[in-house]
Design a protein around this motif. Structure first.
Motif, PDB file in Angstrom:
ATOM      1  N   UNK A 110       0.858  -1.175   0.000  1.00 53.25           N
ATOM      2  CA  UNK A 110       0.000   0.000   0.000  1.00 53.25           C
ATOM      3  C   UNK A 110       0.896   1.228   0.000  1.00 53.25           C
ATOM      4  N   UNK A 111       0.727   2.075  -1.004  1.00 51.55           N
ATOM      5  CA  UNK A 111       1.572   3.258  -1.125  1.00 51.55           C
ATOM      6  C   UNK A 111       1.470   4.111   0.136  1.00 51.55           C
ATOM      7  N   UNK A 112       2.637   4.526   0.624  1.00 49.70           N
ATOM      8  CA  UNK A 112       2.683   5.341   1.827  1.00 49.70           C
ATOM      9  C   UNK A 112       2.763   4.554   3.114  1.00 49.70           C
ATOM     10  N   UNK A 113       2.749   3.211   3.016  1.00 50.24           N
ATOM     11  CA  UNK A 113       2.781   2.349   4.195  1.00 50.24           C
ATOM     12  C   UNK A 113       3.962   1.396   4.114  1.00 50.24           C
ATOM     13  N   UNK A 114       4.252   0.743   5.232  1.00 48.87           N
ATOM     14  CA  UNK A 114       5.323  -0.235   5.255  1.00 48.87           C
ATOM     15  C   UNK A 114       4.942  -1.467   4.432  1.00 48.87           C
ATOM     16  N   UNK A 115       5.915  -2.076   3.741  1.00 48.56           N
ATOM     17  CA  UNK A 115       5.614  -3.294   3.002  1.00 48.56           C
ATOM     18  C   UNK A 115       5.497  -4.495   3.932  1.00 48.56           C
ATOM     19  N   UNK A 116       4.637  -5.421   3.576  1.00 45.49           N
ATOM     20  CA  UNK A 116       4.513  -6.688   4.300  1.00 45.49           C
ATOM     21  C   UNK A 116       4.920  -7.791   3.328  1.00 45.49           C
ATOM     22  N   UNK A 117       5.963  -8.532   3.685  1.00 53.07           N
ATOM     23  CA  UNK A 117       6.539  -9.531   2.792  1.00 53.07           C
ATOM     24  C   UNK A 117       6.480 -10.887   3.474  1.00 53.07           C
TER      25      UNK A 117
END
Length: 503
Positions: free
Chosen positions: A239-246
């Motif tokens: 989600x743009x502007x948020x931390x990535x979840x991988x």
């Protein structure tokens, strides 16, 4: 001669000759021959599959070691190093071109057209293409007549470049990216400290999964959370502007630099705290004592051999994985491949950490050359905290990429090529939803825009042609609009349009 060829091993394949940056190597009688000017850059020794190209132990008399990059070419009198920037002139390395001090004055557009009178968000679209754009407005700025033409343009030539700040390995470059099982993009070339995806593009939008690709572009551009799966790789929640979840794990920190850069940035802080440091990174692992930055602060090589393939002094290539620093190393002990006790000494302390400094371990060299993990000292903790404090927060960002060089120009002008030329000359300012767009050089009107700078949320749409719909604004002097064949009969005062929206 800086490199010698073992003629027994050489089969004349020519790999060394094709890769030599100085053209010093020729193939004669099906054998490689090293000519004058070899700088011992080491490329031939690295590409030779048979080990025939071998570095000489001592450089020839009169050569100078170049310290302008980690390769450290041995530049012979009258010749240049591998990059051709510096020439050895009587024992001095001299730059081959003078410093350029004259800078061409940029041709900037008048400030009155730097931003649109109104945005295209909510403007709608006139179709088919010959119809004038839905809003063509004029107004005064500083006594100058300005025109803005706006439309929500359907763009088949569009996509989105997604930047994911993470050290986590997500998959191989070029791997296909799927959403709900459908291919919507691919893993792109990595940028510094970030993984890149490209979603969409004309070929995918016109393919079997075009609807899903268009939807994904728009969802990301509008700041919605999207779940993607890299083929033979990770599951990504973005989600743009948020931390990535991988793979279910939220990443929090972007690396301060590669392993080599981290050594360079913190060399003075590491000296005196540890005898050796290995900074793990899946691109370039840094080895403190061997690194030129270590040499700069007075270190001598410790005898520690890190896991990785050697590039240049103190710089090693790592293998990607889900371990420390995005490498395949899951146990920090694995980072220490060996310790040469002919150089090392018992009691030496080796720090193993990663470029984000989220994890760290300290080892002590034993008399037999083995290492034993010991608790981090307060001084080591301070260095780790310093590295970590210089890292940025991991986040997802994106550039919407589009091309308005085709029929999208018809609503602006009756002379489409004049519009394109004026845009490239800077006489017309292109913005997307009020945000400044980066115009790509060359033909057509191809642009990129930071979706987080668009003036309002939910500014992008998709239509099942399939294509994406972007808010496009062209702002110019009225005199320019007249010259390029604009639809002057549709001009409306901006005050009238603004008043109508408010009513």
């Amino acid at each position: 001669m800086m490199v010698r060829i073992d003629l027994e091993l050489c089969n004349g394949c020519g790999l060394c000759a094709r890769n030599c940056p100085l053209g010093c190597i020729t193939i004669e009688g099906k054998k490689a021959n090293i000519g004058a000017g070899c700088s011992s850059c080491g490329i031939c020794t690295r590409v030779c599959n048979r080990g025939a190209a071998q570095k000489e132990a001592k450089p020839p008399a009169g050569s100078v070691t170049c310290s302008h990059c980690p390769v450290q070419c041995q530049v012979q009198e009258g010749f240049t190093g591998a990059c051709r920037r510096y020439t050895n002139i009587k024992g001095q390395l001299v730059r081959n071109r003078p410093l350029v001090t004259s800078v061409p004055k940029p041709t900037l557009p008048p400030p009155e057209i730097e931003w649109p009178l109104i945005t295209a968000i909510g403007a709608g679209t006139e179709y088919p293409c010959p119809r004038p754009a839905p809003y063509i407005v004029q107004g005064q700025r500083g006594g100058i007549e300005v025109v803005t033409v706006v439309t929500e343009a359907p763009l088949s030539y569009s996509g989105i470049k997604v930047k994911i700040d993470t050290n986590f390995h997500i998959g191989e470059e070029g791997a296909r990216v799927r959403r709900d099982g459908q291919v919507v993009g691919m893993v792109d070339t990595e940028e510094y400290g970030s993984k890149m995806l490209y979603i969409g593009g004309a070929n995918l939008l016109t393919g079997k999964s075009g609807f899903m690709a268009a939807r994904t572009i728009v969802d990301l551009a509008n700041g919605r959370r999207v779940v993607l799966k890299v083929e033979k790789g990770s599951t990504l929640e973005l989600q743009v502007g948020h931390r990535p979840v991988i793979d279910g794990q939220e990443d929090t920190t972007m690396r301060v630099g590669c392993g080599s850069a981290t050594i360079g940035l913190f060399a003075y802080h590491l000296k005196g705290v540890v005898d050796e440091a290995i900074i793990l990174d899946h691109h370039i692992i840094g080895l403190f004592s061997e690194h030129l930055a270590g040499q700069e602060v007075g270190m001598t090589y410790s005898g520690v051999i890190p896991a990785g393939r050697k590039s240049t002094r103190g710089r090693y290539f790592g293998d990607p994985g889900n371990g420390w620093g995005g490498t395949a190393i899951t146990d920090p002990r694995q980072a220490i491949k060996a310790v040469d006790m002919n150089i090392a000494r018992p009691g030496m302390r080796i720090l193993v950490t990663e470029t984000t400094a989220r994890k760290a371990a300290l080892f002590e060299v034993q008399p037999d050359g083995d290492v034993r993990e010991i608790p981090l000292t307060p001084e080591v903790r301070m260095v780790i905290e310093l590295i970590a404090s210089n890292c940025e927060e991991a986040r997802v960002s994106a550039l919407y990429v589009g091309g308005t060089g085709g029929s999208a120009r018809a609503g602006v002008t009756t002379l489409p090529v004049e519009l394109t030329r004026a845009v490239h000359r800077g006489e017309i300012k292109l913005t997307i939803g009020g945000a400044p767009a980066m115009l790509l050089p060359g033909g057509g009107i191809n642009f990129m825009v930071d979706v987080e700078k668009v003036a309002a949320p939910e500014a992008f749409y998709w239509v099942p042609t399939p294509a994406t719909v972007a808010p496009v604004e062209y702002t110019m002097l009225k005199s320019t609009y007249e010259r390029i064949g604009g639809h002057l009969h549709r001009l409306r005062p901006v005050e009238e349009v603004v008043a109508g929206v408010r009513d």
